[in-house]
Write an enzyme that holds these catalytic residues in place. Structure first.
Site, PDB file in Angstrom:
ATOM      1  N   CYS A   1       0.829  -1.214   0.000  1.00 20.00           N
ATOM      2  CA  CYS A   1       0.000   0.000   0.000  1.00 20.00           C
ATOM      3  C   CYS A   1       0.858   1.256   0.000  1.00 20.00           C
ATOM      4  O   CYS A   1       0.346   2.367  -0.036  1.00 20.00           O
ATOM      5  CB  CYS A   1      -0.924   0.026   1.211  1.00 20.00           C
TER       6      CYS A   1
ATOM      7  N   CYS B   1      -2.792   8.947   5.796  1.00 20.83           N
ATOM      8  CA  CYS B   1      -1.545   8.941   6.579  1.00 20.83           C
ATOM      9  C   CYS B   1      -1.851   9.176   8.056  1.00 20.83           C
ATOM     10  O   CYS B   1      -1.260   8.556   8.945  1.00 20.83           O
ATOM     11  CB  CYS B   1      -0.591  10.023   6.091  1.00 20.83           C
TER      12      CYS B   1
END
Lengths: 408, 137
Positions: B37, B107
């Site tokens: 990812c 994030c």
């Protein structure tokens, strides 16, 4: 400490700087000779038309075709659209099947996807680990309803060059048209569509040191005589295939860029391939766990695509992007969060695709630039590996494939 | 795409990079994300059991600048906090502090997951009932 203000551009596959000689050739066409090339009744129009005619000859000469076979467009995306949609419409009575490749540029893939909604059947050929298509697979995919094979000459991300001549032979034998997006090849390596059996070919000025906003489509006029349905209606310029006032200064610049490319391509290629090889060798000497992506035999002289394992491409770029311009196959450089589909098609894991950088050198790249890139990028990789938990795990001998990752 | 000054600042001067001894009972380790990812965060906390206070925090992150900045910021915030206070850190606070654009919100989510995962690891090791179930996104 003084701020390092050096700027090195190794993103020439994205676009090239305009050669100053090209700019010089263009300048008179902005003010002194502002005419419309389609104005037939005064010297302003004649001058403009002469400028365009000369450029058409320069461009035709670079790829060894008849000037009448060059259709000017706004760029390669338009040329790709015109070729594929234009053939699909013009040859609708012959069939609806198009063959292309998974690693093509989006301008080709998205055009094909659009046509699928309009009744086209499209076969997407896979590539091997080198990035090359299987010729037997291509041949097997051709059927009576096939009207077009679309294969790019050289890939923008990896620089891998497809076996064009062999593909041309298959298409000729099977009687299907062969289109190539040759954006990354024209002006950098010898490209000769007639010898290669390519019937339509897209290319653009700004990847070969000309200005942006002007491209071309080569359309074969003889054996076979190919026609495409115009995608814009208007004044019937460019033999009726592409209406719209010609971008005279841009075309003049494109012509000059073609002339320079013809004269200097070989020396540029030789110089750049040496620098590229030096860059690869230095990384291989300085760093562990790096992988060059795609064929190293059949590729463009100025490009290398390298995965720096266990380092994420965008983060890595941030260590030097104030000073060095290049591209990454990492997801994070795009909005999609998917890594480069081109690298994934080569069979690279997503992790290696995320870790890739593309270095594309150009006419204005110097040996000092390469030294600087080697130093900065090697330091960046080491820095990012110090920050990387998976690098640490790799160094501890942990098999990363055995780890239960929490996908998100 | 331009990064915010705060992301750049954390990226250029990441806080608390490193590794704690994960075999210690007082250390909790969270490893979240996946190489496929494009981001993996490992966040570790060291807890003073007598006060349930985080006395040290370290991270290592494989990822883009925003992922590194998010984990760096998280370690900064964790130090000195009790477990309960740490569990209340929300990803949107990280988004605001770092001015992350929408495409980088994941994030911050990963950083929050890493915090929760490190705390859960510490609690499991010490036979403490895991206070809050791990949020799934």
């Amino acid at each position: 400490m003084t701020k390092d203000t050096r700027r090195v551009y190794v993103d020439n596959n994205a676009t090239t700087p305009t050669d100053p000689r090209v700019v010089e050739a263009m300048l008179p066409y902005f003010y002194q000779m502002p005419g419309n090339a389609a104005s037939r009744n005064h010297p302003f129009g004649w001058e403009a038309e002469e400028g365009v005619d000369y450029a058409r000859e320069q461009i035709a000469s670079l790829i060894n075709v008849d000037p009448k076979e060059i259709i000017f467009t706004s760029g390669a995306t338009e040329s790709d659209n015109l070729a594929i949609k234009g053939v699909f419409e013009m040859y609708a009575s012959k069939g609806n099947h198009i063959i292309t490749v998974t690693t093509e540029h989006k301008a080709v893939l998205d055009t094909c996807k659009k046509l699928e909604k309009e009744g086209a059947e499209v076969t997407y050929l896979q590539v091997n680990a080198e990035g090359l298509i299987d010729l037997a697979e291509l041949e097997a995919a051709i059927k009576p309803s096939t009207i077009l094979v679309s294969v790019m000459w050289a890939n923008n991300e990896t620089g891998v060059i497809q076996p064009m001549k062999e593909i041309g032979e298959i298409c000729a034998r099977k009687g299907v048209l062969f289109f190539s997006d040759a954006v990354q090849a024209v002006g950098k390596i010898p490209v000769n569509p007639k010898e290669t059996g390519v019937h339509l070919m897209a290319f653009t000025s700004h990847k070969m040191y000309g200005p942006k906003g002007v491209g071309a489509l080569y359309v074969s006029r003889k054996s076979p005589r190919v026609k495409v349905t115009a995608q814009m209606d208007g004044g019937g310029h460019e033999r009726g295939m592409r209406s719209g006032t010609l971008n005279v200064p841009g075309i003049v610049g494109f012509g000059k860029a073609a002339e320079i490319a013809k004269a200097e391509m070989h020396q540029d290629a030789e110089r750049l391939s040496k620098m590229r090889d030096r860059l690869e060798k230095a990384f291989q000497d300085n760093l562990e766990e790096i992988y060059v992506n795609g064929s190293r035999q059949s590729r463009m002289p100025h490009v290398t695509n390298i995965s720096f394992k266990h380092v994420e491409g965008e983060g890595l770029m941030m260590t030097f992007n104030q000073n060095i311009a290049l591209s990454s196959g990492s997801a994070c450089t795009s909005a999609s969060l998917e890594p480069s589909y081109v690298l994934v098609a080569l069979g690279l894991g997503d992790d290696l695709a995320h870790s890739s950088l593309r270095f594309s050198l150009g006419r204005f790249t110097s040996e000092e630039d390469i030294d600087y890139v080697i130093e900065k990028v090697s330091a960046g990789v080491n820095h990012m590996r110090d920050l990387s938990p998976i690098w640490e795990m790799y160094k501890e001998g942990i098999d990363l494939n055995s780890v239960q990752w929490s996908e998100h | 795409m331009a990064y915010s000054d705060k992301v750049l600042e954390h990226f250029q001067h990441p806080r608390n990079v490193g590794t704690l001894d994960k075999s210690k009972a007082t250390v909790g380790t969270g490893l979240v994300g996946a190489p496929e990812c494009g981001d993996v965060m490992r966040l570790q906390i060291e807890v003073d059991p007598s006060t349930s206070t985080i006395v040290d925090a370290k991270f290592k992150t494989f990822g883009c600048g925003s992922a590194i900045a998010s984990s760096s910021l998280a370690t900064e915030w964790l130090k000195g906090k009790t477990i309960d206070q740490a569990l209340s850190i929300d990803n949107m606070t990280i988004v605001e502090e770092l001015a992350l654009p929408p495409v980088k919100i994941h994030c911050s989510v990963l950083a929050e997951d890493a915090i929760r995962s490190a705390i859960a690891d510490y609690q499991q090791k010490n036979g403490i009932e895991v206070a809050v179930a791990e949020k799934t996104h």
